[in-house]
Write a protein that holds these residues in place. Structure first.
Motif, short mmCIF file in Angstrom:
data_model
loop_
_atom_site.label_atom_id
_atom_site.label_comp_id
_atom_site.label_asym_id
_atom_site.label_seq_id
_atom_site.Cartn_x
_atom_site.Cartn_y
_atom_site.Cartn_z
N GLU A 13 0.83 -1.20 0.00
CA GLU A 13 0.00 0.00 0.00
C GLU A 13 0.87 1.25 0.00
N PRO A 14 0.99 1.92 -1.16
CA PRO A 14 1.85 3.10 -1.23
C PRO A 14 1.38 4.25 -0.35
N GLY A 15 0.13 4.25 0.06
CA GLY A 15 -0.38 5.31 0.93
C GLY A 15 -0.02 5.13 2.38
N CYS A 16 0.60 3.99 2.73
CA CYS A 16 1.01 3.73 4.11
C CYS A 16 2.44 4.23 4.31
N LEU A 17 2.62 5.16 5.23
CA LEU A 17 3.94 5.68 5.55
C LEU A 17 4.57 4.95 6.74
N ASP A 18 3.75 4.43 7.64
CA ASP A 18 4.24 3.68 8.80
C ASP A 18 3.08 2.86 9.35
N TYR A 19 3.41 1.68 9.89
CA TYR A 19 2.39 0.79 10.42
C TYR A 19 3.07 -0.08 11.45
N ALA A 20 2.83 0.19 12.72
CA ALA A 20 3.52 -0.54 13.78
C ALA A 20 2.55 -0.87 14.91
N MET A 21 2.53 -2.14 15.29
CA MET A 21 1.76 -2.60 16.43
C MET A 21 2.76 -3.30 17.34
N THR A 22 2.82 -2.90 18.59
CA THR A 22 3.81 -3.46 19.50
C THR A 22 3.18 -3.84 20.84
N ALA A 23 3.76 -4.85 21.47
CA ALA A 23 3.32 -5.25 22.80
C ALA A 23 3.75 -4.20 23.81
N ASP A 24 2.86 -3.84 24.70
CA ASP A 24 3.21 -2.94 25.79
C ASP A 24 4.02 -3.74 26.81
N PRO A 25 5.24 -3.30 27.13
CA PRO A 25 6.08 -4.09 28.03
C PRO A 25 5.60 -4.11 29.48
N THR A 26 4.66 -3.25 29.85
CA THR A 26 4.20 -3.20 31.24
C THR A 26 2.79 -3.74 31.43
N ASP A 27 2.14 -4.16 30.33
CA ASP A 27 0.76 -4.64 30.42
C ASP A 27 0.61 -5.85 29.50
N GLY A 28 0.36 -7.01 30.07
CA GLY A 28 0.27 -8.26 29.32
C GLY A 28 -0.93 -8.37 28.40
N ARG A 29 -1.81 -7.37 28.44
CA ARG A 29 -3.00 -7.38 27.58
C ARG A 29 -2.87 -6.41 26.41
N ARG A 30 -2.04 -5.39 26.56
CA ARG A 30 -2.08 -4.22 25.68
C ARG A 30 -1.17 -4.32 24.46
N ILE A 31 -1.72 -3.87 23.32
CA ILE A 31 -0.98 -3.70 22.07
C ILE A 31 -1.06 -2.21 21.73
N ARG A 32 0.08 -1.60 21.53
CA ARG A 32 0.15 -0.19 21.13
C ARG A 32 0.06 -0.08 19.62
N VAL A 33 -0.65 0.92 19.14
CA VAL A 33 -0.93 1.08 17.72
C VAL A 33 -0.37 2.42 17.23
N PHE A 34 0.33 2.38 16.09
CA PHE A 34 0.76 3.61 15.42
C PHE A 34 0.74 3.37 13.92
N GLU A 35 -0.04 4.16 13.22
CA GLU A 35 -0.11 4.10 11.76
C GLU A 35 -0.01 5.52 11.23
N ARG A 36 0.62 5.65 10.06
CA ARG A 36 0.73 6.96 9.41
C ARG A 36 0.39 6.78 7.94
N TRP A 37 -0.54 7.59 7.45
CA TRP A 37 -1.09 7.48 6.10
C TRP A 37 -0.96 8.80 5.36
N VAL A 38 -0.81 8.74 4.04
CA VAL A 38 -0.69 9.97 3.26
C VAL A 38 -2.00 10.74 3.22
N SER A 39 -3.13 10.06 3.43
CA SER A 39 -4.43 10.74 3.36
C SER A 39 -5.50 9.85 3.99
N GLN A 40 -6.66 10.45 4.23
CA GLN A 40 -7.81 9.68 4.70
C GLN A 40 -8.23 8.66 3.65
N GLN A 41 -8.13 9.02 2.40
CA GLN A 41 -8.49 8.10 1.32
C GLN A 41 -7.61 6.85 1.36
N ALA A 42 -6.32 7.02 1.59
CA ALA A 42 -5.41 5.87 1.68
C ALA A 42 -5.80 4.96 2.85
#
Length: 104
Positions: free
Chosen positions: A36-65
């Motif tokens: 997907e060329p409209g995706c600039l970054d896409y990262a999901m990571t385990a929270d090291p202090t919470d065994g339930r939590r996944i942290r989300v970070f995504e960066r897109w060129v536009s809402q359409q993307a």
């Protein structure tokens, strides 16, 4: 020119399901970044202090993307694969970026 979109937040899963969800997220993230060329970054990571939590970070060129992302075959496959996992909570926000600058 479109403004960038950042999606950020967290998702909580049953501790027994979190690692399974992360494995699926790693694969969908790889495909998203590659296909997907409209995706600039896409990262999901385990929270090291919470065994339930996944942290989300995504960066897109536009809402359409971002909207097009949700219609891709790999997202449909992902949703099917994780349908049986137990999500306990979620807090995700989409931010429209008006300006960015490098940090020093």
């Amino acid at each position: 020119m479109s403004e960038e979109i950042i999606v950020a937040g967290w998702m909580d899963y049953e501790p027994a399901d979190r690692d399974t969800m992360l494995r699926h997220l790693v694969e969908v993230g790889k495909r998203t970044r590659e296909e997907e060329p409209g995706c600039l970054d896409y990262a999901m990571t385990a929270d090291p202090t919470d065994g339930r939590r996944i942290r989300v970070f995504e960066r897109w060129v536009s809402q359409q993307a971002l909207d097009e992302h949700f219609a891709t075959p790999h997202i449909k496959e992902f949703r099917t694969a994780v349908a049986g996992l137990t999500r306990l909570g979620v807090s995700l926000q989409a931010h429209t970026v008006a300006a960015s600058r490098p940090m020093r």
